[in-house]
Design a protein around this motif. Structure first.
Motif, short mmCIF file in Angstrom:
data_model
loop_
_atom_site.label_atom_id
_atom_site.label_comp_id
_atom_site.label_asym_id
_atom_site.label_seq_id
_atom_site.Cartn_x
_atom_site.Cartn_y
_atom_site.Cartn_z
N UNK A 1 9.82 17.93 -37.72
CA UNK A 1 9.47 19.32 -37.43
C UNK A 1 9.49 19.58 -35.92
N UNK A 2 10.14 20.66 -35.52
CA UNK A 2 10.20 21.04 -34.12
C UNK A 2 11.41 20.52 -33.37
N UNK A 3 12.29 19.79 -34.04
CA UNK A 3 13.46 19.24 -33.35
C UNK A 3 14.37 20.35 -32.84
N UNK A 4 14.52 21.43 -33.60
CA UNK A 4 15.34 22.55 -33.14
C UNK A 4 14.81 23.15 -31.86
N UNK A 5 13.50 23.33 -31.76
CA UNK A 5 12.89 23.87 -30.55
C UNK A 5 13.08 22.92 -29.37
N UNK A 6 12.99 21.62 -29.61
CA UNK A 6 13.19 20.65 -28.53
C UNK A 6 14.60 20.79 -27.94
N UNK A 7 15.59 21.02 -28.80
CA UNK A 7 16.97 21.16 -28.32
C UNK A 7 17.20 22.52 -27.66
N UNK A 8 16.58 23.56 -28.19
CA UNK A 8 16.67 24.88 -27.55
C UNK A 8 16.06 24.80 -26.14
N UNK B 1 26.04 30.43 -32.06
CA UNK B 1 25.20 29.80 -33.08
C UNK B 1 25.81 30.08 -34.45
N UNK B 2 26.00 29.03 -35.23
CA UNK B 2 26.36 29.17 -36.64
C UNK B 2 25.13 28.74 -37.42
N UNK B 3 24.63 29.64 -38.27
CA UNK B 3 23.40 29.36 -38.99
C UNK B 3 23.43 30.09 -40.32
N UNK B 4 23.03 29.41 -41.36
CA UNK B 4 22.99 30.08 -42.66
C UNK B 4 22.01 31.25 -42.62
N UNK B 5 20.95 31.12 -41.82
CA UNK B 5 19.93 32.16 -41.74
C UNK B 5 19.63 32.52 -40.29
N UNK B 6 19.24 33.77 -40.06
CA UNK B 6 18.78 34.27 -38.77
C UNK B 6 17.52 35.07 -39.04
N UNK B 7 16.48 34.85 -38.23
CA UNK B 7 15.28 35.68 -38.32
C UNK B 7 14.83 36.08 -36.92
N UNK B 8 14.06 37.14 -36.86
CA UNK B 8 13.49 37.57 -35.58
C UNK B 8 12.61 36.48 -34.98
N UNK C 1 25.21 21.08 -30.18
CA UNK C 1 24.25 20.31 -30.96
C UNK C 1 24.29 20.83 -32.38
N UNK C 2 24.24 19.92 -33.31
CA UNK C 2 24.35 20.30 -34.72
C UNK C 2 23.45 19.42 -35.57
N UNK C 3 23.12 19.96 -36.70
CA UNK C 3 22.25 19.26 -37.62
C UNK C 3 21.84 20.22 -38.72
N UNK C 4 20.59 20.17 -39.11
CA UNK C 4 20.15 20.97 -40.25
C UNK C 4 19.29 22.17 -39.87
N UNK C 5 19.03 22.39 -38.57
CA UNK C 5 18.10 23.43 -38.14
C UNK C 5 18.72 24.82 -38.13
N UNK C 6 18.24 25.70 -39.01
CA UNK C 6 18.65 27.10 -39.00
C UNK C 6 18.00 27.82 -37.82
N UNK C 7 18.58 28.98 -37.45
CA UNK C 7 18.06 29.78 -36.34
C UNK C 7 16.96 30.70 -36.87
N UNK C 8 15.88 30.07 -37.33
CA UNK C 8 14.73 30.77 -37.89
C UNK C 8 13.45 30.13 -37.33
N UNK C 9 12.34 30.80 -37.51
CA UNK C 9 11.08 30.21 -37.09
C UNK C 9 10.81 28.89 -37.79
N UNK D 1 13.02 26.89 -39.32
CA UNK D 1 14.04 25.90 -38.98
C UNK D 1 13.87 25.29 -37.61
N UNK D 2 13.34 26.07 -36.67
CA UNK D 2 13.19 25.57 -35.31
C UNK D 2 11.87 24.86 -35.05
#
Length: 192
Positions: free
Chosen positions: A37-44, A57-64, A155-163, A165-166
């Motif tokens: 948990x939090x790996x997406x934020x670490x990379x951002x 960014x390629x992401x299955x999901x996007x959220x505010x 950087x790629x992996x499983x993290x969506x661009x959502x709260x 996922x990040x």
């Protein structure tokens, strides 16, 4: 020098079944890979500030919430391009309405103040610094998750661009600065 950092409690999984964040760093302190948990934020945190021109960014999901979490790490003049497409897919006519519905739903169903986030997003759209593209009309299911920063890092992996996922879901991410790999992903991104 390669260093592994394991978040507190990860070594004592018997007493604490909650998954922890583990990161692998290069000798300059930049994350190379990670899981938890939090790996997406670490990379951002590490790589978004390095982008001065465009972040794709390629992401299955996007959220505010995903944008809210990351916007402080994006330079004001850096363009943010997002390619979204839930793997279920929708017909083309419903796509824009669905994306707008998701953003409005995210705004209306949360308990946090997103006014500044929406205002920033609106300004970025107006100035061309935020472009959202849709992959839902593709003939194949879209499940990609990768982030390209200025053609310098991917950087790629499983993290969506959502709260989730990040910051909350157990995800995995790895980074590369291999120019051939970056060109390959950028070319595919542009084609999609």
């Amino acid at each position: 020098m390669i260093v592994w950092v394991v978040a507190k409690g990860a070594l004592d999984m018997a007493n604490n079944p909650k998954l922890s964040l583990s990161l692998h760093f290069d000798s300059n302190g930049n994350p190379l890979s990670g899981v938890g948990p939090g790996v997406g934020l670490a990379f951002i945190t590490a790589y978004f500030p390095k982008a001065q021109y465009v972040i794709r960014i390629a992401s299955a999901y996007f959220t505010l919430k995903g944008f809210k979490i990351s916007r402080g790490f994006i330079a004001p003049k850096t363009q943010l391009q997002i390619l979204v497409g839930r793997e279920e897919g929708l017909n083309v006519q419903k796509t824009i309405k669905t994306i707008i519905h998701e953003i409005v739903g995210d705004f209306g169903s949360c308990e946090e103040d997103l006014y500044e986030v929406i205002s920033d997003l609106k300004d970025r759209i107006r100035t061309g610094q935020f472009v959202i593209k849709d992959a839902r009309e593709m003939q194949v299911k879209f499940h990609c998750k990768f982030y390209i920063c200025d053609d310098r890092y991917i950087w790629h992996g499983s993290a969506n661009y959502t709260g989730l996922g990040l910051t909350q879901s157990a995800e995995q991410v790895s980074v590369s600065n291999d120019l051939d790999e970056i060109r390959l992903f950028t070319s595919w991104y542009n084609e999609a």
